[in-house]
Write an enzyme that holds these catalytic residues in place. Structure first.
Site, PDB file in Angstrom:
ATOM      1  N   ASP A 130      25.973 -66.078  82.628  1.00  0.00           N
ATOM      2  CA  ASP A 130      26.063 -66.544  81.084  1.00  0.00           C
ATOM      3  C   ASP A 130      26.125 -65.602  80.097  1.00  0.00           C
ATOM      4  OD1 ASP A 130      25.623 -68.531  79.084  1.00  0.00           O
ATOM      5  OD2 ASP A 130      23.462 -68.466  79.128  1.00  0.00           O
ATOM      6  N   ASN A 135      23.250 -63.649  74.670  1.00  0.00           N
ATOM      7  CA  ASN A 135      22.592 -62.452  75.711  1.00  0.00           C
ATOM      8  C   ASN A 135      23.043 -60.884  75.594  1.00  0.00           C
ATOM      9  OD1 ASN A 135      21.178 -64.936  76.500  1.00  0.00           O
ATOM     10  ND2 ASN A 135      22.709 -65.239  78.057  1.00  0.00           N
ATOM     11  N   ASP A 147      19.027 -60.695  79.627  1.00  0.00           N
ATOM     12  CA  ASP A 147      18.683 -61.977  79.963  1.00  0.00           C
ATOM     13  C   ASP A 147      19.544 -62.429  81.196  1.00  0.00           C
ATOM     14  OD1 ASP A 147      17.901 -64.675  79.711  1.00  0.00           O
ATOM     15  OD2 ASP A 147      18.133 -65.099  77.886  1.00  0.00           O
ATOM     16  N   GLY A 149      18.306 -64.498  83.149  1.00  0.00           N
ATOM     17  CA  GLY A 149      17.520 -65.493  83.952  1.00  0.00           C
ATOM     18  C   GLY A 149      18.159 -66.588  84.578  1.00  0.00           C
TER      19      GLY A 149
END
Length: 315
Positions: A130, A135, A147, A149
């Site tokens: 992503d 981010n 980030d 995640g």
């Protein structure tokens, strides 16, 4: 609104700064590290094993990385009552800085910063999935990728299903991701190319009001050359970014590290770090999980330029 309760590990929570699928993010004070960004798992993780595993992976991935162009992990633990991830505190995300063209020198430096952080991630066996301005975080005028995640370790047993899931942000997703192909370093490279294009041009290469419109744009559209938007961009820079965004993954650069070297040569900016030695392992490392990470070395910040708009949000 009352202040959030302090964390049992000694973090004093100042304010909530954001929330994601797996965690709430606080500005907090640590007795060891000073001001930090503290990620604490959401209550839903107790009931959802997929979200719980995502948070665990993010903690382990972030602690596995140590590079000045990646948001530094200071401490963390993936499970149980002490689950958390403490990160260096940054000024804000790159998303707030976009919406108008940047000075070319600033745009080039920020794009190279993100590319170097992503190259390090791949060399440690981690796919981000992503890569986008929201981010990427800014500190002292320099960009740091963060980030993780939605990322995964290449070769991890959990990553098989995660790798096939369509995850990302439609403005930055690779054509093959829209078609259902597995995420890979090449899909991250495409997203990096889109981000670099946006930094330099001041606009995204593809636009659309819906996910279907964006899918059609990425899978069948051809973006205008960077030089159409900014004639002062050299043909070499335009070519490097276009190669990263090639429709066919095989026509993109072999790796993000190759993009770093080509982009640095085209812009005249030296990379912060040399490529890794040949034979360096990219397997998932075995790491102590708390504390972990390291402070980034001192940096020479860019001139301010237009960085006054870091506090503004893009419409």
């Amino acid at each position: 609104m009352s202040a959030p309760p302090d964390h049992p590990l000694g973090y004093r929570l100042r304010r909530l700064v954001g929330s994601g699928r797996t965690a709430h993010v606080y500005e907090a004070e640590s007795p060891l590290y000073g001001t930090v960004a503290l990620k604490l798992p959401r209550d839903e993780l107790e009931r959802d094993p997929v979200l719980r595993r995502m948070f665990e992976n993010e903690v382990q991935m972030t602690l596995a990385l140590s590079h000045p162009r990646i948001v530094a992990a200071l401490a963390g633990y993936p499970t149980g009552a002490g689950a958390h991830l403490a990160l260096e505190f940054c000024e804000g995300s790159l998303d707030a800085a976009l919406g108008e063209p940047l000075p070319l020198a600033s745009a080039y430096r920020l794009a190279l910063d993100v590319a170097q952080g992503l190259a390090h991630s791949h060399e440690r066996g981690i796919v981000h999935r992503d890569v986008k301005p929201a981010n990427v975080f800014v500190k002292a005028g320099r960009a740091k990728l963060g980030d993780f995640g939605t990322g995964f370790f290449i070769g991890d047993a959990f990553s098989g299903e995660a790798q096939r899931a369509r995850v990302g942000t439609a403005f930055y997703m690779a054509p093959e991701t829209f078609r259902g192909a597995s995420a890979s370093p090449k899909t991250d490279l495409y997203s990096l190319g889109v981000l670099a294009y946006e930094l330099i041009a001041g606009r995204r290469p593809f636009t659309g009001e819906t996910a279907d419109e964006l899918m059609l744009a990425h899978t069948s559209g051809v973006p205008l050359s960077l030089r159409h938007h900014r004639p002062e961009v050299s043909p070499e820079v335009s070519r490097v970014v276009a190669t990263a965004m090639a429709y066919d993954p095989e026509k993109r650069y072999e790796s993000v590290r190759a993009f770093v070297l080509a982009f640095a040569a085209a812009t005249g900016l030296p990379p912060d770090d040399p490529p890794p030695a040949l034979g360096r392992s990219s397997r998932r490392p075995h790491l102590p999980l708390q504390p972990g990470g390291a402070d980034a070395p001192p940096e020479e910040p860019l001139p301010k330029g237009r960085f006054g708009w870091l506090g503004r949000r893009r419409s």
